[in-house]
Design a protein around this motif. Structure first.
Motif, PDB file in Angstrom:
ATOM      1  N   GLN A  19      39.693  47.983  44.558  1.00  0.00           N
ATOM      2  CA  GLN A  19      39.969  46.876  45.461  1.00  0.00           C
ATOM      3  C   GLN A  19      38.742  44.867  44.338  1.00  0.00           C
ATOM      4  OE1 GLN A  19      43.130  46.255  47.251  1.00  0.00           O
ATOM      5  NE2 GLN A  19      42.832  44.040  46.336  1.00  0.00           N
ATOM      6  N   VAL A  20      38.278  45.711  44.507  1.00  0.00           N
ATOM      7  CA  VAL A  20      37.329  45.259  43.880  1.00  0.00           C
ATOM      8  C   VAL A  20      37.324  45.002  42.484  1.00  0.00           C
ATOM      9  CG1 VAL A  20      34.220  44.175  43.456  1.00  0.00           C
ATOM     10  CG2 VAL A  20      35.360  44.460  45.513  1.00  0.00           C
ATOM     11  N   ALA A  21      36.947  45.693  41.242  1.00  0.00           N
ATOM     12  CA  ALA A  21      37.671  45.608  40.246  1.00  0.00           C
ATOM     13  C   ALA A  21      39.316  44.806  40.415  1.00  0.00           C
ATOM     14  CB  ALA A  21      37.621  46.682  39.320  1.00  0.00           C
ATOM     15  N   LEU A  22      40.223  44.668  40.516  1.00  0.00           N
ATOM     16  CA  LEU A  22      41.382  44.549  40.224  1.00  0.00           C
ATOM     17  C   LEU A  22      41.004  42.909  40.484  1.00  0.00           C
ATOM     18  CD1 LEU A  22      43.533  46.995  42.361  1.00  0.00           C
ATOM     19  CD2 LEU A  22      43.746  46.043  40.074  1.00  0.00           C
ATOM     20  N   ASP A  23      40.746  42.591  41.640  1.00  0.00           N
ATOM     21  CA  ASP A  23      40.397  40.816  42.376  1.00  0.00           C
ATOM     22  C   ASP A  23      39.102  40.751  41.370  1.00  0.00           C
ATOM     23  OD1 ASP A  23      41.267  41.372  44.807  1.00  0.00           O
ATOM     24  OD2 ASP A  23      39.490  41.488  45.548  1.00  0.00           O
ATOM     25  N   LEU A  24      38.579  41.392  40.507  1.00  0.00           N
ATOM     26  CA  LEU A  24      37.618  40.580  39.040  1.00  0.00           C
ATOM     27  C   LEU A  24      38.712  39.653  38.083  1.00  0.00           C
ATOM     28  CD1 LEU A  24      34.510  39.853  39.196  1.00  0.00           C
ATOM     29  CD2 LEU A  24      34.306  42.093  38.453  1.00  0.00           C
ATOM     30  N   VAL A  25      38.999  41.562  37.787  1.00  0.00           N
ATOM     31  CA  VAL A  25      39.793  41.315  37.043  1.00  0.00           C
ATOM     32  C   VAL A  25      41.004  40.130  37.348  1.00  0.00           C
ATOM     33  CG1 VAL A  25      42.051  42.712  35.582  1.00  0.00           C
ATOM     34  CG2 VAL A  25      39.540  43.776  36.034  1.00  0.00           C
ATOM     35  N   ARG A  26      42.122  40.018  38.151  1.00  0.00           N
ATOM     36  CA  ARG A  26      42.730  38.915  38.572  1.00  0.00           C
ATOM     37  C   ARG A  26      42.031  37.280  38.114  1.00  0.00           C
ATOM     38  NH1 ARG A  26      44.768  41.929  42.759  1.00  0.00           N
ATOM     39  NH2 ARG A  26      46.360  43.192  42.110  1.00  0.00           N
ATOM     40  N   ALA A  27      40.888  37.719  38.734  1.00  0.00           N
ATOM     41  CA  ALA A  27      40.352  36.247  38.396  1.00  0.00           C
ATOM     42  C   ALA A  27      39.835  35.908  37.143  1.00  0.00           C
ATOM     43  CB  ALA A  27      38.890  36.311  39.312  1.00  0.00           C
ATOM     44  N   PHE A  28      39.901  36.874  36.462  1.00  0.00           N
ATOM     45  CA  PHE A  28      39.132  36.773  35.101  1.00  0.00           C
ATOM     46  C   PHE A  28      40.581  36.732  34.772  1.00  0.00           C
ATOM     47  CE2 PHE A  28      35.298  36.333  37.637  1.00  0.00           C
ATOM     48  CZ  PHE A  28      34.641  34.916  36.747  1.00  0.00           C
ATOM     49  N   ASP A  29      41.828  37.163  33.856  1.00  0.00           N
ATOM     50  CA  ASP A  29      42.509  37.324  33.500  1.00  0.00           C
ATOM     51  C   ASP A  29      42.043  38.485  32.474  1.00  0.00           C
ATOM     52  OD1 ASP A  29      45.087  36.875  33.054  1.00  0.00           O
ATOM     53  OD2 ASP A  29      44.793  35.572  31.543  1.00  0.00           O
ATOM     54  N   GLY A  30      41.540  39.009  33.049  1.00  0.00           N
ATOM     55  CA  GLY A  30      40.463  40.263  32.133  1.00  0.00           C
ATOM     56  C   GLY A  30      41.413  41.341  32.053  1.00  0.00           C
ATOM     57  N   HIS A  31      40.614  42.721  31.483  1.00  0.00           N
ATOM     58  CA  HIS A  31      41.417  43.677  31.816  1.00  0.00           C
ATOM     59  C   HIS A  31      40.499  44.711  31.969  1.00  0.00           C
ATOM     60  CE1 HIS A  31      43.485  47.277  28.865  1.00  0.00           C
ATOM     61  NE2 HIS A  31      42.188  47.459  29.485  1.00  0.00           N
ATOM     62  N   LEU A  32      41.017  46.311  32.960  1.00  0.00           N
ATOM     63  CA  LEU A  32      40.113  47.042  33.310  1.00  0.00           C
ATOM     64  C   LEU A  32      40.669  48.441  33.330  1.00  0.00           C
ATOM     65  CD1 LEU A  32      38.662  47.765  36.543  1.00  0.00           C
ATOM     66  CD2 LEU A  32      41.822  48.520  37.277  1.00  0.00           C
ATOM     67  N   GLU A  78      50.087  47.150  40.119  1.00  0.00           N
ATOM     68  CA  GLU A  78      49.417  45.831  40.227  1.00  0.00           C
ATOM     69  C   GLU A  78      49.751  45.360  38.801  1.00  0.00           C
ATOM     70  OE1 GLU A  78      46.994  45.432  42.389  1.00  0.00           O
ATOM     71  OE2 GLU A  78      47.286  47.146  44.164  1.00  0.00           O
ATOM     72  N   ASP A  79      49.477  43.825  38.880  1.00  0.00           N
ATOM     73  CA  ASP A  79      49.338  42.826  37.874  1.00  0.00           C
ATOM     74  C   ASP A  79      48.761  42.509  36.891  1.00  0.00           C
ATOM     75  OD1 ASP A  79      50.425  41.515  36.461  1.00  0.00           O
ATOM     76  OD2 ASP A  79      51.173  39.764  37.701  1.00  0.00           O
TER      77      ASP A  79
END
Length: 270
Positions: A19-32, A78-79
């Protein structure tokens, strides 16, 4: 932090760090990137003495495939942009190798093998990774990238690298507090007082509060954690200190105490 590397293993911290990784990726429009390592000592659910080696390997692969099916089904809802990488071998080696092209590595504070104390995997990766590491404890529901942040500051090279690495996160924080604890064993060893850390952040448009705490708690680690709790910090930024690299990581005192049972996510650099 556009490229986030996540350790995948079915331990008690998996849901929290996912969940934390998803929050981080969303915040920076990144890639997981989800990294799963198939290592035979993880076959704890298998009766080692009742099966032949080939059967153990098959059972371990089946467990890994079931985990992949579960996580990828979740990620499909997840988006976020993501991919899955998997290989045979030790998780520590895979995470260190893949950290070279990561902006942040996300690990759980739980030891994948269930050992007590600081996770050996966390210790090895934090001390050897080519990217900052975000260590997530069990029970964390989310990462508030816009919440308050606390930075543990002693002027050391480790703390300086952690501060630099955390700039993208700190730029989003509602408030930033640099906390120094008077009475630390290493006081006077370095030439970078808190004001220089604050000046560095100001060049990135980040204002911060400087706090110099007397050592009234049981330890420096507890004083820092108390300061984070008082400010309802979303995460703690700190340097990670290792005295040596042996077959088993030996942590510095403050790092060992904080990483043994962190109450909040820890953004760390060595």
């Amino acid at each position: 932090m556009r490229s986030v590397l996540l350790h995948i293993e079915d331990d008690d911290c998996l849901e929290s760090r996912l969940q934390v990784a998803l929050d981080l990726v969303r915040a920076f429009d990144g890639h997981l990137t989800c990294s799963k390592s198939i290592q035979w000592e993880m076959a704890g659910a298998v009766d080692f003495y009742g099966l032949m080696a080939a059967q153990i390997m098959d059972a371990t692969r089946s467990q890994a495939e079931a985990l992949r099916t579960r996580i990828t089904a979740r990620l499909a809802t997840e988006d976020v942009a993501w991919d899955w990488v998997q290989s045979d071998g030790f998780a520590m080696r895979d995470m260190l190798r893949r950290s070279g092209l990561a902006d942040c590595v996300v690990l759980g504070s739980c030891d994948p093998l269930g050992a007590t104390g600081p996770s050996k995997l966390v210790g090895e990766v934090v001390l050897g990774a080519q990217a900052p590491v975000l260590v997530v404890p069990k029970g964390v529901a989310r990462l508030d990238c816009e919440g308050p942040a606390v930075v543990a500051w002693d002027g050391s090279p480790e703390a300086s690298r952690a501060l630099r690495g955390a700039v993208p996160l700190l730029a989003r924080a509602a408030s930033v507090t640099l906390v120094s604890v008077a009475g630390e064993e290493e006081t006077g060893r370095y030439d970078l007082p808190p004001v220089q850390g604050a000046e560095y952040l100001s060049r990135h448009g980040i204002s911060c509060e400087l706090i110099d705490l007397p050592l009234r708690a049981k330890s420096v680690a507890q004083a820092v954690l108390n300061a984070a709790a008082d400010r309802e910090a979303a995460y703690l930024v700190m340097g990670a200190y290792g005295r040596s690299r042996l077959a088993e990581t030996i942590w510095g005192g403050v790092s060992r105490e904080i990483f043994a049972d962190p109450p909040l996510p820890i953004f760390a650099c060595h």
